[in-house]
Design an enzyme around this catalytic site. Structure first.
Site, PDB file in Angstrom:
ATOM      1  N   HIS A 131      12.333   3.171  -6.975  1.00 58.77           N
ATOM      2  CA  HIS A 131      11.548   2.573  -5.889  1.00 58.77           C
ATOM      3  C   HIS A 131      11.556   3.531  -4.691  1.00 58.77           C
ATOM      4  O   HIS A 131      12.552   4.217  -4.431  1.00 58.77           O
ATOM      5  CB  HIS A 131      12.123   1.213  -5.478  1.00 58.77           C
TER       6      HIS A 131
ATOM      7  N   GLU B 267       2.960   2.917  -7.281  1.00 60.33           N
ATOM      8  CA  GLU B 267       3.132   2.388  -5.931  1.00 60.33           C
ATOM      9  C   GLU B 267       2.983   3.531  -4.929  1.00 60.33           C
ATOM     10  O   GLU B 267       3.982   4.197  -4.596  1.00 60.33           O
ATOM     11  CB  GLU B 267       4.532   1.785  -5.773  1.00 60.33           C
TER      12      GLU B 267
HETATM   13  C1  PEP Z   1       7.304  -2.774  -2.850  1.00 64.75           C
HETATM   14  O1  PEP Z   1       8.163  -2.640  -1.968  1.00 64.75           O
HETATM   15  O2  PEP Z   1       7.453  -2.301  -3.993  1.00 64.75           O
HETATM   16  C2  PEP Z   1       6.093  -3.511  -2.526  1.00 64.75           C
HETATM   17  C3  PEP Z   1       5.102  -3.480  -3.389  1.00 64.75           C
HETATM   18  O3  PEP Z   1       6.106  -4.176  -1.347  1.00 64.75           O
HETATM   19  P1  PEP Z   1       4.840  -4.874  -0.615  1.00 64.75           P
HETATM   20  O4  PEP Z   1       4.087  -5.647  -1.670  1.00 64.75           O
HETATM   21  O5  PEP Z   1       5.463  -5.762   0.387  1.00 64.75           O
HETATM   22  O6  PEP Z   1       4.024  -3.769  -0.032  1.00 64.75           O
END
Ligand code: PEP
Length: 266
Positions: A101, A173
């Site tokens: 992450h 992400e």
């Molecule tokens: C994350 O921290 O992986 C995430 C997707 O957070 P958010 O949806 O709050 O942006």
């Protein structure tokens, strides 16, 4: 909506939130909100903090919700004070483990080379790694997102065989889209997912590449989830803040279920 040969998957990480006692409340809120949804058409995961794992495993016991850790060490056991192993996660009821992450990379100096060791250790132990990948805002601005993603992906999967891929989930992400107000645009997400799958195909062959679920995370909410889940390149969603209540997560689960090739359209 994912290809017919891949089950959609939706999940959330609680980060450093919630005590063990909160798990039951969260699970029952989800259950109540989803009583009319066919949950057999998708996979659902929740990643609580370590201390809440056994409570979450018990709380979700009646629901098709798998739990997982938010991190782990690559060694099986030993003198690694403060760390947690794959076997310990399994012992606590986990099926999944989240790796790489953006917050682990940023605040704890994790590298993709150490993530690679964790991926191998997770697979050896029978855990499915959810591997986060994402370019920085600088990479995006310099138009080198795909280059950054290729390097991350090739590093974390090096040494794996094509047969391992079916056990892996990739969470795309983009770092600049986490914890903000706007998700990446659907066309941008689709292009990055296509790129990741092309890199998988190049390294492991097309058939193995087709088995990997690639999900999108980064500021997913009730307003944008529908359009993101509908993208053919997107196999599911990974949700942070929107899923910090059982009701909030249920809204996204409902949307992803509706976009399953086996589900009804929303
Ligand atoms: C994350 O921290 O992986 C995430 C997707 O957070 P958010 O949806 O709050 O942006």
């Amino acid at each position: 909506m994912p290809a017919a040969n891949r089950r959609p998957i939706v999940g959330t990480g609680w980060k450093m939130n919630n005590l063990a006692a909160d798990a039951a409340r969260y699970a029952s809120a989800m259950q109540a909100a989803l009583s009319d949804v066919d949950l057999s058409v998708l996979d659902i995961f929740v990643l609580p903090p370590f201390t809440a794992l056994p409570a979450a495993a018990a709380a979700f016991g009646d629901m098709p919700v798998a739990i997982g850790g938010q991190n782990m060490h690559w060694a099986e056991s030993g003198a690694w004070t403060g760390e947690i192993s794959a076997a310990m996660l399994k012992d606590a009821g986990c099926t999944y483990v989240e790796l790489a992450h953006a917050e682990r990379l940023k605040h704890f100096g994790e590298t993709y080379e150490c993530v690679r060791l964790k991926v191998m250790a997770a697979l050896r132990a029978g855990l499915s790694p959810i591997i986060c990948l994402g370019e920085s805002s600088e990479d995006k601005d310099l138009d080198r997102a795909d280059e950054a993603l290729s390097l991350q992906l090739v590093t974390v999967l090096s040494g794996l065989a094509p047969t391992h891929l079916q056990h892996i989930v990739l969470a795309y992400e983009p770092r600049w889209a986490i914890g903000v107000t706007e998700a990446a645009s659907p066309s941008y997400v689709a292009a990055r997912h296509r790129h990741l799958r092309a890199v998988l195909a190049e390294r492991f062959g097309r058939d193995a590449a087709e088995t990997v679920r690639i999900i999108y995370g980064g500021s997913v909410n009730r307003d944008n989830a529908m359009v993101l889940a509908a993208l053919p390149e997107v196999d599911g969603l990974f949700v942070g803040r929107q899923a910090w209540t059982g009701e909030g997560f249920a809204e996204i689960v409902r949307i992803v279920a509706a976009h399953s090739p086996k589900g009804d359209k929303a």
